[in-house]
Write an enzyme that holds these catalytic residues in place. Structure first.
Site, mmCIF file in Angstrom:
data_model
loop_
_atom_site.group_PDB
_atom_site.id
_atom_site.type_symbol
_atom_site.label_atom_id
_atom_site.label_comp_id
_atom_site.label_asym_id
_atom_site.label_seq_id
_atom_site.Cartn_x
_atom_site.Cartn_y
_atom_site.Cartn_z
ATOM 1 C CG ASP A 1 -13.305 -6.393 4.060
ATOM 2 O OD1 ASP A 1 -13.984 -7.426 3.918
ATOM 3 O OD2 ASP A 1 -13.087 -5.585 3.139
ATOM 4 N NE ARG B 1 19.663 7.022 4.274
ATOM 5 C CZ ARG B 1 20.566 6.289 3.635
ATOM 6 N NH1 ARG B 1 20.297 5.856 2.404
ATOM 7 N NH2 ARG B 1 21.728 6.006 4.194
ATOM 8 C CB THR C 1 -8.333 -3.690 -2.335
ATOM 9 O OG1 THR C 1 -8.573 -4.582 -1.242
ATOM 10 C CG2 THR C 1 -8.349 -4.459 -3.637
ATOM 11 C CE LYS D 1 -8.103 1.618 -5.214
ATOM 12 N NZ LYS D 1 -8.194 3.057 -4.904
ATOM 13 C CB SER D 2 -4.413 4.218 1.025
ATOM 14 O OG SER D 2 -3.394 3.743 1.892
#
Length: 266
Positions: free
Chosen positions: A51, A150, A163, A167-168
């Protein structure tokens, strides 16, 4: 598809990968395709390397609208954008020869910095503090003030970018058939003095997002566009909206976005 015969390969040059690609190069030429040296002459652009390399291929070939992008993974590489593996390159060639093939279209975000330069993102745009101090950002939607953020920063992701970094940080995974942007916070401050929404939120394709960096010493934030960081001095304003551009890739049967999400995460 039979009119798409010019192929451009984008990959990191090394002796190992060149050796792996030699059988593929021979096979595509035997099947009537031409490998070109300039991406501008191609109507199919093929990235090799997962990717990350796919994002680089799209960015370095200027998000072309008049061609197809294909991704080939090697061993142990993520492939949410990549439908093919280098060990089964014959499937890729067969798909390019198939006139009944479907085309998948991925949304792109336009990012304008300081009302001057506009960049494109297929995955996400992120703005982060470059110093050990929270960054303060006034967030507006369609020129209406929404909140004062903030924290460490904000991520604005496309559906396909949902994704990854998004996502993390507990953002939602979004179906790429929904044209939208998702805004996700990075370590926001929420207490009796400061308050943000505290969750990600989704904007439709018609919305315009405006991020104004408050100049309080954090005047040189890091702006990440897909997998590249940009060092731009005195960033004070970013405006973002969904582009009219769409990145086109081959859609294989029984390999939808959700099939790939399942293989990658479940």
């Amino acid at each position: 598809m039979d009119t798409r015969k010019n192929l451009y390969f984008y990959y990191k040059k090394s002796d190992e990968i060149i050796e792996k690609l030699k059988p593929l190069f021979k096979y595509v030429e035997e099947n009537g395709f031409l490998i070109v040296e300039d991406s501008k002459d191609a109507n199919i652009i093929i990235s090799v390397g997962g990717d990350g390399e796919f994002l680089q291929a799209v960015r370095h070939t200027d998000f072309r609208q008049d061609c197809l992008y294909l991704g080939i993974t090697q061993k142990d590489e993520s492939g949410l954008y990549c439908d093919f593996n280098i060990d089964h390159y014959d499937r890729m060639v067969d798909s390019m020869k198939d006139n009944s093939i479907e085309v998948r279209r991925f949304p792109v975000i336009d990012v304008t910095i300081n009302d001057e330069s506009t960049f494109h993102c297929l995955n996400e745009a992120a703005i982060r503090s470059a110093i050990i101090k929270t960054i303060v950002i006034d967030v507006s939607i369609d020129n209406n003030h929404f909140e004062r953020f903030r924290g460490d920063g904000l991520i604005v992701a496309t559906p396909t970018g949902s994704t990854g970094y998004n996502k993390s940080t507990t953002g939602a995974v979004i179906d790429p058939k929904i044209p939208c942007m998702q805004v996700t916070e990075l370590a926001s401050l929420n207490n009796n003095r400061y308050r943000t929404l505290g969750s990600s939120f989704i904007l439709s394709q018609d919305r315009k997002l405006r991020l104004e960096v408050i100049q309080d010493g954090n005047d040189y934030p890091i702006v990440g566009l897909d997998n590249e960081a940009y060092s731009i001095r005195n960033i004070h304003l970013l405006t973002m909206q969904l582009s009219d551009k769409r990145i086109k890739t081959v859609k294989l049967k029984n390999n939808s976005f959700w099939d790939r999400v399942q293989r990658t995460f479940l």
